[in-house]
Design an enzyme around this catalytic site. Structure first.
Site, PDB file in Angstrom:
ATOM      1  N   GLY A 195       7.943  17.235   6.802  1.00 33.14           N
ATOM      2  CA  GLY A 195       7.834  16.410   5.452  1.00 33.14           C
ATOM      3  C   GLY A 195       6.578  16.314   4.842  1.00 33.14           C
ATOM      4  O   GLY A 195       6.278  15.722   3.824  1.00 33.14           O
ATOM      5  N   ASP A 320      -3.301  23.315   4.430  1.00 30.09           N
ATOM      6  CA  ASP A 320      -1.780  23.712   5.135  1.00 30.09           C
ATOM      7  C   ASP A 320      -2.253  24.401   6.549  1.00 30.09           C
ATOM      8  O   ASP A 320      -1.269  25.152   6.938  1.00 30.09           O
ATOM      9  CB  ASP A 320      -0.844  24.288   4.134  1.00 30.09           C
ATOM     10  CG  ASP A 320       0.639  24.088   4.780  1.00 30.09           C
ATOM     11  OD1 ASP A 320       0.773  23.350   5.908  1.00 30.09           O
ATOM     12  OD2 ASP A 320       1.458  24.930   4.210  1.00 30.09           O
ATOM     13  N   LYS A 347      -2.140  28.338  12.289  1.00 21.41           N
ATOM     14  CA  LYS A 347      -1.947  29.213  10.987  1.00 21.41           C
ATOM     15  C   LYS A 347      -3.645  29.447  10.387  1.00 21.41           C
ATOM     16  O   LYS A 347      -3.426  30.569   9.842  1.00 21.41           O
ATOM     17  CB  LYS A 347      -1.482  28.093   9.738  1.00 21.41           C
ATOM     18  CG  LYS A 347      -0.039  28.126   9.682  1.00 21.41           C
ATOM     19  CD  LYS A 347       0.208  27.153   8.589  1.00 21.41           C
ATOM     20  CE  LYS A 347       1.769  26.785   8.403  1.00 21.41           C
ATOM     21  NZ  LYS A 347       1.984  26.021   7.219  1.00 21.41           N
ATOM     22  N   ASN A 407       3.079  31.777  11.865  1.00 21.71           N
ATOM     23  CA  ASN A 407       3.555  30.545  11.387  1.00 21.71           C
ATOM     24  C   ASN A 407       4.610  30.073  12.745  1.00 21.71           C
ATOM     25  O   ASN A 407       4.125  30.429  13.987  1.00 21.71           O
ATOM     26  CB  ASN A 407       4.441  30.887  10.187  1.00 21.71           C
ATOM     27  CG  ASN A 407       4.495  29.578   9.541  1.00 21.71           C
ATOM     28  OD1 ASN A 407       5.275  28.531   9.973  1.00 21.71           O
ATOM     29  ND2 ASN A 407       4.012  29.368   8.416  1.00 21.71           N
ATOM     30  N   HIS A 630      13.648  28.182  -5.337  1.00 22.71           N
ATOM     31  CA  HIS A 630      14.295  29.097  -6.008  1.00 22.71           C
ATOM     32  C   HIS A 630      13.624  30.469  -5.939  1.00 22.71           C
ATOM     33  O   HIS A 630      13.780  31.666  -6.473  1.00 22.71           O
ATOM     34  CB  HIS A 630      14.700  28.773  -7.340  1.00 22.71           C
ATOM     35  CG  HIS A 630      16.165  27.751  -7.293  1.00 22.71           C
ATOM     36  ND1 HIS A 630      17.180  28.483  -7.470  1.00 22.71           N
ATOM     37  CD2 HIS A 630      16.164  26.625  -7.620  1.00 22.71           C
ATOM     38  CE1 HIS A 630      18.141  27.565  -7.184  1.00 22.71           C
ATOM     39  NE2 HIS A 630      17.420  26.274  -7.377  1.00 22.71           N
ATOM     40  N   MET A 669      21.797  21.052  -4.868  1.00 20.91           N
ATOM     41  CA  MET A 669      20.872  21.089  -5.950  1.00 20.91           C
ATOM     42  C   MET A 669      21.164  19.568  -6.579  1.00 20.91           C
ATOM     43  O   MET A 669      21.919  19.204  -7.516  1.00 20.91           O
ATOM     44  CB  MET A 669      21.527  22.155  -6.985  1.00 20.91           C
ATOM     45  CG  MET A 669      20.668  22.016  -8.312  1.00 20.91           C
ATOM     46  SD  MET A 669      18.923  22.234  -8.048  1.00 20.91           S
ATOM     47  CE  MET A 669      18.268  21.650  -9.843  1.00 20.91           C
TER      48      MET A 669
HETATM   49 CA    CA Z   1       2.979  22.501   5.835  1.00 24.91          CA
END
Ligand code: CA
Length: 706
Positions: A195, A320, A347, A407, A630, A669
């Site tokens: 999260g 990230d 990463k 990843n 999407h 959704m």
């Molecule tokens: Ca992340």
């Protein structure tokens, strides 16, 4: 390099004796520690506590792999990404699907023994940055443990699939999710969460496997105030001075969403810690700081959760660059000396070999191009950053991007070849301080909060632009020598976001691809010796087991996950088909049904009525709120509706009903009325309508052969 220690062999013998009259999946620490001496089974996520994903099984070899055929398959009713590693114990396969659904199969025949659906509310899906995936279960003393997407940890009876206990491990009012597989160490079920893109504070919790009672919690980043009695409280005394500002308002990040490993001899638990929330350190921690324990590997005592050491791969994380990627423990010989190594390819693009007794860096080398750092200083263990790597002086196109040089897709280590097999990729990303209409970043609970400009990261809207992007994205299977830090061989794929890896004593490496090819390679050379068309893209890792002297190789197929959702258009051809469990053996004769044909049709499209300025505004709103699920430029990955083909794009009222009024909340959704106005929703519709018309014209031209 030792394969099976005398101790492990003894433990295996003890485990086998103890196995007489045992309950189903009666796994315990002795049996997991002895997994190398019990080649037939796969009893924990990475097969052993060291998570090498190496199987000592050697009946399927380089010589006979060409005779592999389908033994059985099972088509899953769920249609989202599939990332799980099946476990096999006592002839039963336990695995998970999207939406945290657990199934048990007869591992020889594929007969479904039971199914447990935790009934995750579909609206939880918008909290999941990277699809409603699940990476598998844990087994312990006759029970099966699963982390549900909505934050529950659930214990099931391994024989019946009936729920024994269930605990909520997160504040469900916040955007926490669970996608990772639990591990069980010394009777404690360990589970983290995700999260950090939406704004949470990361932690790992330990629960009593029998009762579900929480035993300890380790926070990876400081909170607003000390968390009294958390196992991490003393460690936060180290971490807090490395932060500035009011970082807790956006959670701080540092979620422990995937990797763990355990060394029973050292009695150390290793966890991989995620990125900052938001990504941009200038916003998260004004004035800088390393921001411990973001992007770190942290060693803990499993009994208490007490901190032992940490190694931070990316100090002051701002890209990230998670260190949640697969952790492998192995005993290597480096410079003539035995080394208890911990290996990770996070990463940020560097392959790290760390002394797992004390967290000291042994070596680090980039396994993919790294534009943000020229290397890692061997003395300080810190990266040597390049000018403007932190995009403070304007736009910086960086490699790797937030999807990483590698990843979550697991690697594998073969003690026979001494090589680590990395599912690597090259996906650059344009980092920029949030400017223009994105300026003045402010935290918005429950949605994407990354603190970088989202509009410049949107894919091009035209086919030629997309083609150029596709050509620039790469995926490779790399065989990496961790002792010399060099690449031995690599196999190119048609694009990024391929499957995890399995290595076997048969001299083979198995991997699936985004295009749906499941293949076996010679572990020594990379020569492809077998392949199978799964009819659906693969991201999950394979595993192998043996029953009655016959070796099986299993994989779950079904493309999905972070890259697929946001940038699926960046891989072509992708493979769309039913999500499945596929199991192979030498001489297997089963076949799959014919490849399904795409049934997408365009609705009747009305003309675009918005002004170019309104369409541009719609594009920005789409980039900020819609593209993460999407897909950039409204190109979906198949598992979430491609809006260009949706009848709603032609119906203003219906569109508003879904986006603003929440008409499709039961399907996942949720209403976005908290974030955007009805007028903005209509601008998004007009933007998508313009894309749909362009796509329809392209399709018509292609059909006409022009
Ligand atoms: Ca992340």
């Amino acid at each position: 390099m030792k394969r099976i220690s005398a101790l492990a062999a003894t433990l295996a013998a003890v485990a086998m004796l103890a196995g007489c009259g045992k309950k189903t999946a009666d796994i315990d620490g002795v049996r997991i520690a002895a997994a190398d001496g019990n080649a037939a089974e796969w009893v924990t996520h990475g097969r052993t506590y060291g998570e090498q994903r190496f199987s000592p099984l050697d009946k399927v070899t380089v010589a006979n792999a060409g005779e592999l055929g389908l033994a059985w398959s099972f088509d899953l009713p769920e249609n989202r990404g599939i990332e799980a590693t099946p476990l096999v114990a006592d002839g039963v396969m336990y695995t998970t699907s999207s939406w945290s659904v657990v199934r048990a199969f007869d591992a020889r025949t594929g007969k479904l023994l039971w199914e447990f659906d935790p009934q995750v509310p579909r609206k939880t899906g918008v909290k999941a940055c990277c699809d409603s995936v699940n990476r598998g279960v844990a087994l312990w003393e006759g029970r099966v443990y699963v982390g549900a997407l909505d934050g529950r940890l659930i214990a099931l009876d391994a024989k019946t699939g009936k729920k024994v206990w269930s605990v909520v491990t997160v504040d469900q009012s916040k955007p926490y999710t669970i996608t990772g597989a639990p591990r069980v160490v010394k009777g404690k079920v360990l589970i983290g969460n995700g999260g950090a893109e939406l704004g949470v504070r990361g932690y790992l919790s330990a629960y009593n496997a029998k009762t579900g009672k929480m035993l300890w919690r380790f926070y990876t980043v400081p909170g607003e105030t000390p968390t009294d009695d958390a196992a991490s409280d003393p460690a936060m005394k180290i971490a807090r001075p490395t932060w500035n500002g009011e970082f807790w308002k956006v959670g701080g990040g540092g979620t422990v969403w995937d990797s763990m490993a355990y060394d029973p001899d050292l009695d150390l638990l290793y966890i991989g810690v995620g990125n900052g929330s938001p990504w941009n350190r200038d916003i998260r921690s004004p004035g800088g700081g390393d921001n411990l324990f973001l992007s770190s590997i942290v060693a803990l005592k499993p009994d208490t959760g007490a901190y032992v050491w940490h190694y931070q791969t990316t100090p002051g994380e701002t890209w990230d660059y998670t260190a949640t990627q697969h952790i492998i423990l192995a005993d290597l010989t480096i410079g003539g000396k035995p080394v208890k190594a911990l290996m990770q390819a996070p990463k940020n693009g560097f392959f790290y070999v760390i002394d797992r007794t004390n967290g000291k860096l042994i070596s680090a080398k980039n396994y993919v191009p790294t534009s943000w750092a020229s290397g890692v200083d061997p003395v300080s263990g810190r990266p040597v950053e390049t000018p403007n790597a932190r995009y403070g002086d304007g736009f910086a196109m960086a490699m790797p991007g937030p999807l990483g040089g590698h990843n979550w897709q697991p690697m594998a280590f073969s003690p026979n070849t001494g090589l680590v097999y990395i599912p690597a990729q090259e996906i650059p990303f344009p980092y920029m301080q949030p400017g223009g209409a994105n300026a003045n970043f402010r935290y918005q609970p429950g949605v994407w909060n990354i603190g970088v400009d989202t509009l410049i990261a949107a894919l091009p809207d035209d086919e030629a632009g997309l083609k150029a992007i596709r050509a620039s994205l790469k995926g490779r299977l790399i065989a990496w020598d961790p002792v010399t830090q060099t690449e031995k061989w690599s196999v190119p794929h048609s694009g990024p976001w391929n499957g995890g890896v399995l290595a076997t004593a048969g001299g083979l490496v198995f991997q699936g691809s985004a295009t749906g090819e499941f293949a076996a390679y010679d572990a020594a050379t990379g020569r492809k010796v077998w392949s199978f068309d799964a009819q659906t893209g693969i991201v999950a890792p394979p595993m192998t087991y043996e029953i009655d002297g016959e070796q099986y190789v299993a994989i779950m197929a079904g493309w999905g996950g972070g890259f697929a959702l946001t940038a699926g258009a960046g891989v072509d051809p992708r493979s769309e088909g039913p999500r499945r469990v596929l199991v192979f053996k030498i001489g297997g004769k089963k076949t799959l049904p014919p490849r399904p044909v795409s049934t997408k049709v365009f609705p009747d499209l009305p003309p675009v009525t918005a002004t170019p300025a309104q369409i541009a505004a719609g594009k920005l709103t789409y980039a900020n709120y819609c593209s993460v699920c999407h897909g950039a430029s409204a190109v979906s990955d198949f598992s979430i509706p491609d809006l260009r083909y949706s009848p709603l794009v032609a119906a203003a009222d219906g569109w508003k009903g879904v986006v603003i009024d929440g008409d499709r909340e039961p399907a996942g959704m949720v209403s976005f009325a908290r974030f955007i106005t009805p007028a903005q929703a209509e601008e998004v519709r007009q933007y998508v309508l313009s894309l749909a018309q362009a796509q329809k014209a392209r399709a018509a031209a292609a059909k006409a052969g022009t």
